[in-house]
Enzyme design. Sequence first.
Site, mmCIF file in Angstrom:
data_model
loop_
_atom_site.group_PDB
_atom_site.id
_atom_site.type_symbol
_atom_site.label_atom_id
_atom_site.label_comp_id
_atom_site.label_asym_id
_atom_site.label_seq_id
_atom_site.Cartn_x
_atom_site.Cartn_y
_atom_site.Cartn_z
ATOM 1 N N GLU A 51 28.107 46.154 62.690
ATOM 2 C CA GLU A 51 28.317 45.384 63.979
ATOM 3 C C GLU A 51 27.743 46.764 65.187
ATOM 4 O O GLU A 51 27.169 46.385 65.997
ATOM 5 C CB GLU A 51 29.678 45.467 64.389
ATOM 6 C CG GLU A 51 30.346 44.453 63.358
ATOM 7 C CD GLU A 51 31.166 44.804 62.276
ATOM 8 O OE1 GLU A 51 30.533 45.898 61.563
ATOM 9 O OE2 GLU A 51 32.295 44.503 62.042
ATOM 10 N N LEU A 203 20.313 55.098 30.924
ATOM 11 C CA LEU A 203 21.187 54.237 32.055
ATOM 12 C C LEU A 203 20.825 54.484 33.505
ATOM 13 O O LEU A 203 21.523 54.120 34.170
ATOM 14 C CB LEU A 203 22.719 54.513 31.978
ATOM 15 C CG LEU A 203 23.032 54.097 30.462
ATOM 16 C CD1 LEU A 203 24.765 54.061 30.389
ATOM 17 C CD2 LEU A 203 22.572 52.758 29.910
ATOM 18 N N VAL A 268 31.714 46.291 22.567
ATOM 19 C CA VAL A 268 32.184 46.687 24.027
ATOM 20 C C VAL A 268 32.301 45.177 24.918
ATOM 21 O O VAL A 268 33.253 44.648 25.442
ATOM 22 C CB VAL A 268 31.540 47.694 24.781
ATOM 23 C CG1 VAL A 268 31.565 47.562 26.144
ATOM 24 C CG2 VAL A 268 31.781 48.982 24.221
#
Length: 336
Positions: A51, A203, A268
């Site tokens: 905003e 990763l 997992v």
Amino acid sequence: MLRAVDAAERVRGRTSPNPWVGAVVVPTATEGSPSAWFTGATAPPGGPHAEVSALALAGTRARGATLYVTLEPCSHHGRTPPCADAVIRAGVARVVIGVPDPDPRVDGGGIARLRDAGVEVEVGVAGEVVADQLAPYLAHRRTGRPWVVLKLASSLDGRIAAPDGSSRWITGEEARLDAHRLRAVSDAVVVGAGTVRTDDPSLTVRLPVGDPLFRGPDEQPARVVLGRVPEGAAVAPALEVTGPLEAVLDDLGARGILQVLVEGGASVAHDFHARGLVDRYVLYLAPAFFGGDDARPLFAGAGAATIADLWRGTVRSVTSLGGDIRVELAPPGPSV
């Protein structure tokens, strides 16, 4: 509002623990002239909210204007002053909000402050679109835990690795790039220690420099390993965690992590799925068969014992990626 949604999407993955919000100031008599609108989005933590960015661009033209914002303006002091106060000072006449903010520090307070100041407020415009975009943030503020996305890649017969353990590049380049984009909009990537020992993944987000979700070395998601990281592993440095998955998610949520991407391995994936901890499933399916029952399956562990216990979700989207297929699933039950 949809322009505000687009603005928010461009900063997704860069604002946590704050939400990715978009805002558009539409001055009086310019409703049909988008070139005269002023668009802002949330900056990284410590910077202006959407905003305030849009209002700064509008300047004096904000007086009497309509402000479209995807999330209820905040009404509390954090790293920055309340956005509701900035809207009132700017002289905005009307505020259109996508969804209310469930954060206990806001939770209708921003709407009330605006209305008390004589600002007209409308809530719920494109609410479903905004709620879907902000689902990780909304879930975090309501539960204290991050939104969990489980990423799976397999052959069409549901296998992720050959009997000898080899598993890389089941899917093609387009699917792999899409998976990197999933990493880019996640605050953390989670894998088991077994996957680290077997595959030694880094990763990290690896996208072309021109990609809108390109991430440099200082913008990478956190790397979380369930267990201990072997010495010299590519994933290091990583956060090593142990204990029940629910406690792990509580801890990650307390760290301000809004979305985690669980990338495996099969044990997992099974544990997150079996415990009902997955908010979205993203499957990349390659047009290939291992052709037997000796290859490693998507999930390693006990499944439904009877057809009555079969897990049934909702298909959210199906996308062709080169020669592969991407399927996004939501678990049964209401969305957050």
